[in-house]
Design a protein around this motif. Structure first.
Motif, PDB file in Angstrom:
ATOM      1  N   GLY A 158       0.788  -1.220   0.000  1.00 54.95           N
ATOM      2  CA  GLY A 158       0.000   0.000   0.000  1.00 54.95           C
ATOM      3  C   GLY A 158       0.822   1.272   0.000  1.00 54.95           C
ATOM      4  O   GLY A 158       0.364   2.323   0.466  1.00 54.95           O
ATOM      5  N   LYS A 159       2.039   1.218  -0.563  1.00 58.86           N
ATOM      6  CA  LYS A 159       2.928   2.388  -0.573  1.00 58.86           C
ATOM      7  C   LYS A 159       2.342   3.555  -1.362  1.00 58.86           C
ATOM      8  O   LYS A 159       2.266   4.679  -0.862  1.00 58.86           O
ATOM      9  N   SER A 160       1.928   3.297  -2.592  1.00 58.19           N
ATOM     10  CA  SER A 160       1.384   4.368  -3.432  1.00 58.19           C
ATOM     11  C   SER A 160       0.115   4.952  -2.824  1.00 58.19           C
ATOM     12  O   SER A 160      -0.100   6.171  -2.845  1.00 58.19           O
ATOM     13  N   THR A 161      -0.721   4.096  -2.271  1.00 61.13           N
ATOM     14  CA  THR A 161      -1.960   4.562  -1.648  1.00 61.13           C
ATOM     15  C   THR A 161      -1.652   5.470  -0.463  1.00 61.13           C
ATOM     16  O   THR A 161      -2.316   6.495  -0.250  1.00 61.13           O
ATOM     17  N   ALA A 162      -0.638   5.121   0.324  1.00 60.19           N
ATOM     18  CA  ALA A 162      -0.256   5.945   1.469  1.00 60.19           C
ATOM     19  C   ALA A 162       0.233   7.317   1.022  1.00 60.19           C
ATOM     20  O   ALA A 162      -0.144   8.351   1.604  1.00 60.19           O
ATOM     21  N   ILE A 163       1.055   7.357  -0.012  1.00 61.23           N
ATOM     22  CA  ILE A 163       1.552   8.632  -0.532  1.00 61.23           C
ATOM     23  C   ILE A 163       0.386   9.482  -1.033  1.00 61.23           C
ATOM     24  O   ILE A 163       0.284  10.679  -0.719  1.00 61.23           O
ATOM     25  N   ASN A 164      -0.497   8.881  -1.794  1.00 57.77           N
ATOM     26  CA  ASN A 164      -1.643   9.611  -2.330  1.00 57.77           C
ATOM     27  C   ASN A 164      -2.553  10.123  -1.222  1.00 57.77           C
ATOM     28  O   ASN A 164      -3.134  11.216  -1.325  1.00 57.77           O
ATOM     29  N   THR A 165      -2.693   9.352  -0.154  1.00 57.37           N
ATOM     30  CA  THR A 165      -3.525   9.773   0.972  1.00 57.37           C
ATOM     31  C   THR A 165      -2.901  10.953   1.697  1.00 57.37           C
ATOM     32  O   THR A 165      -3.578  11.930   2.034  1.00 57.37           O
ATOM     33  N   LEU A 166      -1.604  10.887   1.934  1.00 60.29           N
ATOM     34  CA  LEU A 166      -0.915  11.996   2.594  1.00 60.29           C
ATOM     35  C   LEU A 166      -1.001  13.276   1.760  1.00 60.29           C
ATOM     36  O   LEU A 166      -1.151  14.372   2.296  1.00 60.29           O
ATOM     37  N   ALA A 167      -0.903  13.108   0.446  1.00 58.73           N
ATOM     38  CA  ALA A 167      -0.924  14.264  -0.450  1.00 58.73           C
ATOM     39  C   ALA A 167      -2.330  14.710  -0.826  1.00 58.73           C
ATOM     40  O   ALA A 167      -2.497  15.782  -1.419  1.00 58.73           O
ATOM     41  N   GLN A 168      -3.328  13.874  -0.502  1.00 59.62           N
ATOM     42  CA  GLN A 168      -4.711  14.134  -0.926  1.00 59.62           C
ATOM     43  C   GLN A 168      -4.772  14.329  -2.438  1.00 59.62           C
ATOM     44  O   GLN A 168      -5.378  15.270  -2.948  1.00 59.62           O
ATOM     45  N   HIS A 169      -4.093  13.416  -3.139  1.00 56.41           N
ATOM     46  CA  HIS A 169      -4.042  13.447  -4.598  1.00 56.41           C
ATOM     47  C   HIS A 169      -4.229  12.013  -5.067  1.00 56.41           C
ATOM     48  O   HIS A 169      -3.428  11.130  -4.747  1.00 56.41           O
ATOM     49  N   ARG A 170      -5.261  11.760  -5.825  1.00 58.94           N
ATOM     50  CA  ARG A 170      -5.638  10.387  -6.145  1.00 58.94           C
ATOM     51  C   ARG A 170      -4.612   9.645  -6.987  1.00 58.94           C
ATOM     52  O   ARG A 170      -4.509   8.414  -6.910  1.00 58.94           O
ATOM     53  N   ARG A 171      -3.819  10.361  -7.789  1.00 58.36           N
ATOM     54  CA  ARG A 171      -2.878   9.670  -8.676  1.00 58.36           C
ATOM     55  C   ARG A 171      -1.496  10.325  -8.671  1.00 58.36           C
ATOM     56  O   ARG A 171      -0.795  10.318  -9.677  1.00 58.36           O
ATOM     57  N   LEU A 172      -1.097  10.887  -7.536  1.00 59.21           N
ATOM     58  CA  LEU A 172       0.250  11.445  -7.456  1.00 59.21           C
ATOM     59  C   LEU A 172       1.274  10.326  -7.619  1.00 59.21           C
ATOM     60  O   LEU A 172       2.184  10.396  -8.437  1.00 59.21           O
ATOM     61  N   ALA A 173       1.121   9.285  -6.814  1.00 58.23           N
ATOM     62  CA  ALA A 173       1.929   8.073  -6.966  1.00 58.23           C
ATOM     63  C   ALA A 173       1.064   7.041  -7.663  1.00 58.23           C
ATOM     64  O   ALA A 173      -0.099   6.852  -7.305  1.00 58.23           O
ATOM     65  N   PHE A 174       1.620   6.381  -8.659  1.00 60.07           N
ATOM     66  CA  PHE A 174       0.827   5.457  -9.464  1.00 60.07           C
ATOM     67  C   PHE A 174       0.601   4.157  -8.717  1.00 60.07           C
ATOM     68  O   PHE A 174       1.539   3.430  -8.409  1.00 60.07           O
ATOM     69  N   ALA A 175      -0.664   3.899  -8.388  1.00 63.25           N
ATOM     70  CA  ALA A 175      -1.028   2.660  -7.692  1.00 63.25           C
ATOM     71  C   ALA A 175      -1.513   1.654  -8.721  1.00 63.25           C
ATOM     72  O   ALA A 175      -2.659   1.679  -9.161  1.00 63.25           O
ATOM     73  N   SER A 176      -0.621   0.766  -9.121  1.00 61.36           N
ATOM     74  CA  SER A 176      -0.954  -0.212 -10.150  1.00 61.36           C
ATOM     75  C   SER A 176      -1.588  -1.450  -9.543  1.00 61.36           C
ATOM     76  O   SER A 176      -1.263  -1.860  -8.430  1.00 61.36           O
ATOM     77  N   LYS A 177      -2.499  -2.054 -10.274  1.00 59.61           N
ATOM     78  CA  LYS A 177      -3.066  -3.328  -9.853  1.00 59.61           C
ATOM     79  C   LYS A 177      -2.084  -4.474 -10.091  1.00 59.61           C
ATOM     80  O   LYS A 177      -2.280  -5.582  -9.648  1.00 59.61           O
TER      81      LYS A 177
END
Length: 243
Positions: A53-72
């Motif tokens: 959940g690294k990308s999701t954590a970054i996006n949550t901290l930044a409040q940006h849905r796709r700042l870090a690419f969360a790939s499936k």
């Protein structure tokens, strides 16, 4: 001679540190260490297994849905992606999103290549002041997670690099399970706090339930006050590690 009266430290509120984290925006990307710019800013690396959940954590901290690419598809990110944080005209921190580790179902040569880049970054990168390691709370520290901490141990002991372990996906656990995994992880991390300089923290985290987000933002904001050593040229590349 009278000593000046120290200025009292004003506590920073959750709202302030979250607002600061929300300024995160893309800066640049690099496939090799020598391609990274020297900005003079303190850098914080985000690391974790490919499904932690690294990308999701970054996006949550930044409040940006796709700042870090969360790939499936775990293992897709193969570069170091840098993000500016702080005022637009005067950023005061860089976030480095490093490739996930431990995902086996990718080309072996490609895996070795990008994991060497990550390993070299963690050991050699001068401006690095902190590492945020994402660990799935349902599994706790795995052998690979501990291997990565071992890899950075000398810099942690010296106080050069601080470590914050975020136990992600905490919403999937009961209160009793959360308390147990937090206590177990704290006990394991205590083995690395061998010097007074070592700065190691751990917190529960959930992007879905907003658990630990403000705590993580406070830590990152504190790290923004740290001054990295003067930039040095990386004349040689290390042998890396199989992370």
């Amino acid at each position: 001679m009278t000593e000046p009266t120290p200025t009292p430290t004003v506590p920073v509120t959750d709202r302030e540190v979250l607002g600061w984290a929300h300024t995160a925006r893309f800066f640049t990307t690099a496939a090799q260490l020598h391609q990274l710019p020297e900005t003079g800013l303190p850098e914080v690396a985000f690391v974790g297994r490919s499904n932690a959940g690294k990308s999701t954590a970054i996006n949550t901290l930044a409040q940006h849905r796709r700042l870090a690419f969360a790939s499936k598809t775990p293992g897709r990110t193969q570069h170091i992606n840098l993000f500016h944080v702080g005022p637009k005209d005067a950023p005061n921190q860089l976030w480095a999103d490093l490739p996930g580790y431990g995902y086996a179902a990718v080309n072996r040569d490609a895996k070795a290549r990008w994991q060497k880049v990550m390993a070299d970054y963690l050991v050699e990168r001068g401006p690095l002041v902190g590492v945020v390691q994402m660990v799935d709370s349902r599994h706790g520290l795995t052998d690979l997670d501990r291997q990565l901490i071992d890899f950075m141990a000398e810099r942690i002991y010296a106080g050069e690099v601080r470590l914050l372990v975020l136990l992600t996906k905490a919403d999937k656990l009961t209160q009793k399970e959360r308390a147990k995994i937090l206590a177990d992880t704290q006990e394991q991390l205590a083995a690395y706090a061998l010097t007074d300089e070592a700065d190691i923290g751990v917190a529960l985290f959930s992007a879905l339930k907003n658990i630990g987000v403000a705590d993580a933002a406070h830590c990152l904001h504190e790290w923004a006050q740290l001054q990295p050593p003067p930039a040095a040229t990386n004349e040689t590349e290390g042998d890396g590690a199989d992370i």
